[in-house]
Design a protein around this motif. Structure first.
Motif, PDB file in Angstrom:
ATOM      1  N   ILE A 173       0.858  -1.179   0.000  1.00  0.00           N
ATOM      2  CA  ILE A 173       0.000   0.000   0.000  1.00  0.00           C
ATOM      3  C   ILE A 173       0.894   1.229   0.000  1.00  0.00           C
ATOM      4  CG2 ILE A 173      -1.782   1.260   1.271  1.00  0.00           C
ATOM      5  CD1 ILE A 173      -2.585  -1.421   2.555  1.00  0.00           C
ATOM      6  N   PRO A 174       0.707   2.156  -0.927  1.00  0.00           N
ATOM      7  CA  PRO A 174       1.587   3.324  -0.969  1.00  0.00           C
ATOM      8  C   PRO A 174       1.389   4.236   0.236  1.00  0.00           C
ATOM      9  CG  PRO A 174      -0.256   3.610  -2.470  1.00  0.00           C
ATOM     10  CD  PRO A 174      -0.339   2.195  -1.980  1.00  0.00           C
ATOM     11  N   GLY A 175       2.430   5.019   0.552  1.00  0.00           N
ATOM     12  CA  GLY A 175       2.314   6.006   1.612  1.00  0.00           C
ATOM     13  C   GLY A 175       2.303   5.403   2.997  1.00  0.00           C
ATOM     14  N   SER A 176       1.852   6.187   3.966  1.00  0.00           N
ATOM     15  CA  SER A 176       1.793   5.757   5.363  1.00  0.00           C
ATOM     16  C   SER A 176       0.562   6.364   6.026  1.00  0.00           C
ATOM     17  CB  SER A 176       3.064   6.179   6.113  1.00  0.00           C
ATOM     18  OG  SER A 176       3.237   7.576   6.025  1.00  0.00           O
ATOM     19  N   PRO A 177       0.105   5.792   7.142  1.00  0.00           N
ATOM     20  CA  PRO A 177      -1.093   6.319   7.806  1.00  0.00           C
ATOM     21  C   PRO A 177      -0.884   7.744   8.295  1.00  0.00           C
ATOM     22  CG  PRO A 177      -0.531   4.128   8.622  1.00  0.00           C
ATOM     23  CD  PRO A 177       0.631   4.590   7.811  1.00  0.00           C
ATOM     24  N   PRO A 178      -1.959   8.542   8.346  1.00  0.00           N
ATOM     25  CA  PRO A 178      -1.825   9.921   8.833  1.00  0.00           C
ATOM     26  C   PRO A 178      -1.651   9.968  10.346  1.00  0.00           C
ATOM     27  CG  PRO A 178      -4.127   9.417   8.459  1.00  0.00           C
ATOM     28  CD  PRO A 178      -3.347   8.221   7.963  1.00  0.00           C
ATOM     29  N   GLN A 179      -1.026  11.009  10.829  1.00  0.00           N
ATOM     30  CA  GLN A 179      -0.971  11.240  12.265  1.00  0.00           C
ATOM     31  C   GLN A 179      -2.371  11.603  12.761  1.00  0.00           C
ATOM     32  OE1 GLN A 179       1.703  10.821  14.355  1.00  0.00           O
ATOM     33  NE2 GLN A 179       2.643   9.940  12.505  1.00  0.00           N
ATOM     34  N   PRO A 180      -2.741  11.190  13.976  1.00  0.00           N
ATOM     35  CA  PRO A 180      -4.097  11.473  14.472  1.00  0.00           C
ATOM     36  C   PRO A 180      -4.476  12.945  14.423  1.00  0.00           C
ATOM     37  CG  PRO A 180      -3.021   9.879  15.894  1.00  0.00           C
ATOM     38  CD  PRO A 180      -1.977  10.359  14.929  1.00  0.00           C
ATOM     39  N   ALA A 181      -3.515  13.824  14.654  1.00  0.00           N
ATOM     40  CA  ALA A 181      -3.814  15.265  14.670  1.00  0.00           C
ATOM     41  C   ALA A 181      -3.885  15.856  13.265  1.00  0.00           C
ATOM     42  CB  ALA A 181      -2.770  16.009  15.487  1.00  0.00           C
ATOM     43  N   ALA A 182      -3.580  15.046  12.242  1.00  0.00           N
ATOM     44  CA  ALA A 182      -3.550  15.572  10.876  1.00  0.00           C
ATOM     45  C   ALA A 182      -4.310  14.667   9.912  1.00  0.00           C
ATOM     46  CB  ALA A 182      -2.105  15.735  10.417  1.00  0.00           C
ATOM     47  N   ARG A 183      -5.441  14.121  10.375  1.00  0.00           N
ATOM     48  CA  ARG A 183      -6.248  13.291   9.491  1.00  0.00           C
ATOM     49  C   ARG A 183      -6.829  14.138   8.356  1.00  0.00           C
ATOM     50  NH1 ARG A 183      -8.469  11.064  14.456  1.00  0.00           N
ATOM     51  NH2 ARG A 183      -7.602   8.995  14.826  1.00  0.00           N
ATOM     52  N   PRO A 184      -6.973  13.563   7.167  1.00  0.00           N
ATOM     53  CA  PRO A 184      -7.625  14.277   6.070  1.00  0.00           C
ATOM     54  C   PRO A 184      -9.062  14.624   6.418  1.00  0.00           C
ATOM     55  CG  PRO A 184      -6.507  12.301   5.285  1.00  0.00           C
ATOM     56  CD  PRO A 184      -6.508  12.223   6.780  1.00  0.00           C
ATOM     57  N   ALA A 185      -9.617  15.594   5.725  1.00  0.00           N
ATOM     58  CA  ALA A 185     -10.991  16.020   5.997  1.00  0.00           C
ATOM     59  C   ALA A 185     -12.005  14.942   5.650  1.00  0.00           C
ATOM     60  CB  ALA A 185     -11.295  17.290   5.210  1.00  0.00           C
ATOM     61  N   GLY A 186     -11.718  14.151   4.618  1.00  0.00           N
ATOM     62  CA  GLY A 186     -12.650  13.123   4.184  1.00  0.00           C
ATOM     63  C   GLY A 186     -12.267  11.754   4.702  1.00  0.00           C
ATOM     64  N   CYS A 187     -12.189  10.791   3.798  1.00  0.00           N
ATOM     65  CA  CYS A 187     -11.789   9.433   4.170  1.00  0.00           C
ATOM     66  C   CYS A 187     -10.324   9.442   4.585  1.00  0.00           C
ATOM     67  CB  CYS A 187     -11.998   8.491   2.984  1.00  0.00           C
ATOM     68  SG  CYS A 187     -11.360   6.826   3.270  1.00  0.00           S
ATOM     69  N   PRO A 188      -9.979   8.907   5.743  1.00  0.00           N
ATOM     70  CA  PRO A 188      -8.582   8.938   6.183  1.00  0.00           C
ATOM     71  C   PRO A 188      -7.658   8.131   5.281  1.00  0.00           C
ATOM     72  CG  PRO A 188      -9.909   7.587   7.657  1.00  0.00           C
ATOM     73  CD  PRO A 188     -10.869   8.290   6.756  1.00  0.00           C
ATOM     74  N   PHE A 189      -8.214   7.184   4.532  1.00  0.00           N
ATOM     75  CA  PHE A 189      -7.402   6.347   3.653  1.00  0.00           C
ATOM     76  C   PHE A 189      -7.236   6.950   2.255  1.00  0.00           C
ATOM     77  CE2 PHE A 189      -6.793   2.469   0.942  1.00  0.00           C
ATOM     78  CZ  PHE A 189      -5.557   2.094   1.457  1.00  0.00           C
ATOM     79  N   ALA A 190      -7.991   8.006   1.943  1.00  0.00           N
ATOM     80  CA  ALA A 190      -8.009   8.566   0.587  1.00  0.00           C
ATOM     81  C   ALA A 190      -6.626   8.876   0.025  1.00  0.00           C
ATOM     82  CB  ALA A 190      -8.900   9.801   0.552  1.00  0.00           C
TER      83      ALA A 190
ATOM     84  N   THR B  36     -13.429  14.831   0.707  1.00  0.00           N
ATOM     85  CA  THR B  36     -14.181  15.845   1.453  1.00  0.00           C
ATOM     86  C   THR B  36     -15.145  15.293   2.485  1.00  0.00           C
ATOM     87  OG1 THR B  36     -15.879  15.895  -0.293  1.00  0.00           O
ATOM     88  CG2 THR B  36     -14.051  17.480  -0.474  1.00  0.00           C
ATOM     89  N   ASP B  37     -15.660  14.075   2.285  1.00  0.00           N
ATOM     90  CA  ASP B  37     -16.692  13.518   3.157  1.00  0.00           C
ATOM     91  C   ASP B  37     -16.186  12.248   3.849  1.00  0.00           C
ATOM     92  OD1 ASP B  37     -18.255  15.517   2.134  1.00  0.00           O
ATOM     93  OD2 ASP B  37     -19.390  14.214   0.783  1.00  0.00           O
ATOM     94  N   VAL B  38     -16.340  12.202   5.161  1.00  0.00           N
ATOM     95  CA  VAL B  38     -15.972  10.999   5.903  1.00  0.00           C
ATOM     96  C   VAL B  38     -17.022   9.914   5.647  1.00  0.00           C
ATOM     97  CG1 VAL B  38     -15.558  10.003   8.171  1.00  0.00           C
ATOM     98  CG2 VAL B  38     -14.862  12.364   7.702  1.00  0.00           C
ATOM     99  N   PRO B  39     -16.630   8.758   5.121  1.00  0.00           N
ATOM    100  CA  PRO B  39     -17.618   7.706   4.849  1.00  0.00           C
ATOM    101  C   PRO B  39     -18.084   7.030   6.133  1.00  0.00           C
ATOM    102  CG  PRO B  39     -15.421   6.937   4.304  1.00  0.00           C
ATOM    103  CD  PRO B  39     -15.269   8.380   4.687  1.00  0.00           C
ATOM    104  N   ALA B  40     -19.384   6.818   6.238  1.00  0.00           N
ATOM    105  CA  ALA B  40     -19.945   6.115   7.395  1.00  0.00           C
ATOM    106  C   ALA B  40     -19.915   4.607   7.147  1.00  0.00           C
ATOM    107  CB  ALA B  40     -21.380   6.572   7.634  1.00  0.00           C
ATOM    108  N   LEU B  41     -19.846   3.836   8.230  1.00  0.00           N
ATOM    109  CA  LEU B  41     -19.972   2.383   8.100  1.00  0.00           C
ATOM    110  C   LEU B  41     -21.380   2.051   7.628  1.00  0.00           C
ATOM    111  CD1 LEU B  41     -18.228   0.839  11.241  1.00  0.00           C
ATOM    112  CD2 LEU B  41     -17.683   0.326   8.865  1.00  0.00           C
TER     113      LEU B  41
END
Length: 337
Positions: free
Chosen positions: A275-292, A306-311
């Motif tokens: 999987i490319p890249g690395s997980p975001p730091q908790p204080a710097a999560r993206p605005a939408g899906c954290p995996f985007a 832009t939108d956090v996906p719900a389960l």
């Protein structure tokens, strides 16, 4: 036959404060259940929040980290509102923890048998020192320690890593708990010893009837062990379901990527998928899906940023937090070729 729910976690939020006093969510809205006798595997990369989630359940969060909201119930009893005395009672008899590194669970200056005997006495079994020593030897023998009475007189540094883990398991099953929480129990052990420890845990569960929450990043262990799986990423659950559903029909690109990295020995190219890249730091999560930012799903869209996906339910008991969950299966087939 429907099994009774043993542990219920509802919308759990665990956080801390940054250097400027701002709230940082380390676990963000996690919900799941564990039924009697069930094995739930909690899977994710380091920093995904899986260990913190179970530490919050057991009241073992590190200093500076706290539960901000949510509910945790053991057989209907509210654990987050329980006194420290009540939590100690439950942790000793009904909820048992097997730590990643047994050296953190064993006192290096106390004999192994004495530590196990003390753990037994602390949680309600009144016995003399001689009786405690015999009980410790019995427990060590039950987890495959040879010449247990003599080995019990040794110190932790005189035992191998695999044998120390057996000692920790012996202490954990002393009171036939309802739930074993095993946090990466085979880390730093060689493959042969890993298999022995997992077989030992299976035997202990069969003997005591305990459910188990297995925290791991090793999907090979998951395939052999789990009834159900929870996949965590950046403090959130991104997919959950039975082991068959997630392995056969993943519905989140992160799950698909984890499986591809496991299954590439069968691929035509013979190259490992990463999987490319690395997980975001908790204080710097993206605005939408954290995996985007790491997602390679061809159908990825602006909405992902832009939108956090719900389960949402994909099938009974199978959920995914992906805006494009319906296209993940074809992506999974592509990356495992």
């Amino acid at each position: 036959m429907t099994r009774e729910v043993l542990l219920r976690v509802d919308d759990l939020v665990v956080g801390t404060r940054d250097g400027e006093g701002r709230e940082v969510r380390l676990v963000d809205g996690v919900s799941f259940e564990i039924a009697e006798g069930e094995v739930l595997c909690v899977v994710g990369e380091s920093g995904s929040g899986k260990s913190l989630t179970m530490a919050a359940v057991l009241g073992l969060l590190p200093t500076g980290v706290e539960v901000l909201s949510g509910r945790v119930e053991y057989r209907g009893e509210d654990l987050l509102g329980a006194s420290e005395r009540r939590l100690r009672e439950l942790r000793g008899r009904r909820l048992a923890m097997i730590f990643q590194d047994p050296m953190t669970a064993l006192n290096p200056v106390k004999r192994v048998g004495a530590q196990i005997a003390r753990a037994v006495r602390l949680h309600g079994d009144r016995m003399t020192r001689a009786e405690g020593d015999r009980r410790a030897a019995e427990l060590l023998a039950s987890v495959g320690v040879p010449d247990a009475a003599a080995r019990a007189r040794a110190y932790p540094h005189q035992w191998s890593g695999g044998m120390r883990q057996r000692a920790v398991i012996a202490a954990a099953i002393a009171h036939d708990p309802d739930l074993l929480v095993a946090d990466e129990p085979t880390t730093a052990l060689d493959v042969t010893i890993q298999a022995q420890i997992m077989e030992l845990l299976a035997e202990a569960r069969q003997r005591t009837g305990a459910a188990m929450a297995l925290i791991t990043h090793d999907l090979g262990l998951v395939a052999q062990t789990a009834d159900r799986i929870v996949i965590m990423y950046s403090g959130r659950i991104v997919e959950s379901g039975s082991v068959w559903e997630l392995f056969d029909t993943p519905r989140h690109p992160y799950t698909a990527g984890l499986l591809a990295s496991l299954l590439t020995a069968e691929s035509a190219s013979g190259r490992a998928y990463a999987i490319p890249g690395s997980p975001p730091q908790p204080a710097a999560r993206p605005a939408g899906c954290p995996f985007a930012p790491r997602c390679e799903l061809p159908t990825k869209s602006e909405r992902c940023r832009t939108d956090v996906p719900a389960l949402r339910a994909m099938a009974p008991g199978h959920t995914s937090a992906c805006h494009h969950a319906d296209s993940v299966s074809s992506f999974a087939q592509e990356v495992t070729r």
